[in-house]
Write an enzyme that holds these catalytic residues in place. Sequence first.
Site, PDB file in Angstrom:
ATOM      1  N   ASP A   1       0.817  -1.215   0.000  1.00  0.00           N
ATOM      2  CA  ASP A   1       0.000   0.000   0.000  1.00  0.00           C
ATOM      3  C   ASP A   1       0.855   1.271   0.000  1.00  0.00           C
ATOM      4  OD1 ASP A   1      -2.539  -1.105  -0.125  1.00  0.00           O
ATOM      5  OD2 ASP A   1      -2.672  -1.354   2.054  1.00  0.00           O
TER       6      ASP A   1
ATOM      7  N   ARG B   1     -11.602  -0.161   5.236  1.00  0.00           N
ATOM      8  CA  ARG B   1     -10.145  -0.286   5.345  1.00  0.00           C
ATOM      9  C   ARG B   1      -9.585   0.865   6.171  1.00  0.00           C
ATOM     10  NH1 ARG B   1      -5.328  -0.315   0.889  1.00  0.00           N
ATOM     11  NH2 ARG B   1      -5.082   1.889   1.287  1.00  0.00           N
TER      12      ARG B   1
HETATM   13  C1  SIN Z   1      -6.394  -3.252  -1.001  1.00  0.00           C
HETATM   14  O1  SIN Z   1      -6.242  -2.783   0.121  1.00  0.00           O
HETATM   15  O2  SIN Z   1      -5.536  -3.211  -1.862  1.00  0.00           O
HETATM   16  C2  SIN Z   1      -7.713  -3.892  -1.341  1.00  0.00           C
HETATM   17  C3  SIN Z   1      -7.784  -5.304  -0.934  1.00  0.00           C
HETATM   18  C4  SIN Z   1      -9.093  -5.938  -1.339  1.00  0.00           C
HETATM   19  O3  SIN Z   1     -10.006  -5.242  -1.822  1.00  0.00           O
HETATM   20  O4  SIN Z   1      -9.219  -7.148  -1.161  1.00  0.00           O
END
Ligand code: SIN
Length: 290
Positions: free
Chosen positions: A112, A281
């Site tokens: 990330d 998230r």
């Molecule tokens: C991400 O944080 O890259 C997304 C992960 C996901 O949607 O499974």
Amino acid sequence: MSRLENAVPGYQHLVIEPYTPNIGATVRDIDLSDLRSEAVRAELRKALVEFQVLFFRQQTLTPEQHIEVAKVFGDPDKAKAFFPRHETQKVIEVLEARPGGNRFGTDEWHTDITFSANPPTGTVLYSRVVPPAGGDTAWASGTAVYESLPSSLRTYLEELEAVHSFEHSGWPPYFARLPDGEAVYRQARNDHLPVVHPVIRTHPVSGKKIVYVSPNFTDRIKGLSRQESDALLAFLFARFQRPEFQARLRWEADTVAVWDNRATVHYAVTDYGDAHRLLHRVTFGEDRAF
Ligand code: SIN
């Protein structure tokens, strides 16, 4: 607390079951909505460094409690990507795929926000709606990849640095599909000039070496020709694709995954057609790679 046959020793407060030998663990018999015990919090931090991604099933969290989980590991108010935000809790990013809707381009291996100088330390992802089938997330271990390399190649890679860039990623195509996409793109480009990170970084807690490149954000290796850089990066990216170095999570509703963003790459498997998928998230911490 029940103890599992194959629970990992060395933890007094957590029941931890390895998910694969190289990466991942499931933490059982824990209620993430109540993390007042500092002993439990300390073991969660220890487990995250040891296993790199932790899975927790059947968790019932309010948005505030989700943020509290992130605070066990770091400050949730640091680097963020370009996802829409939760209506009341702005540090929560809302990853929602709806029939006919825009997709985020997370179906490419990435760590990330390495297009920033101080990427997040980690992320807490909480499933709210899962497709009837598909929509898994996979993680791969940068330490396992490093340890699989011959020592002469490790020595060579340890001298190298790579350029990471948001322009190289899935974000510009995502912006292009937004109604005000051109303006968002220009702003993002101004705010995020390319940055340089070591190709091999060191984990600040475990001291382990990590291959720290990913196809979504790593544009090129400094000091090499484009052809040499592309070939070397393709070799490293291919290593991450070995299933031996991966953990792939089949989401159920109310599952929490927490990953160490310093040591892993991840991939959102986009195989669920027009099904609805919704995750919340929270990234936490920030971390300068060395
Ligand atoms: C991400 O944080 O890259 C997304 C992960 C996901 O949607 O499974």
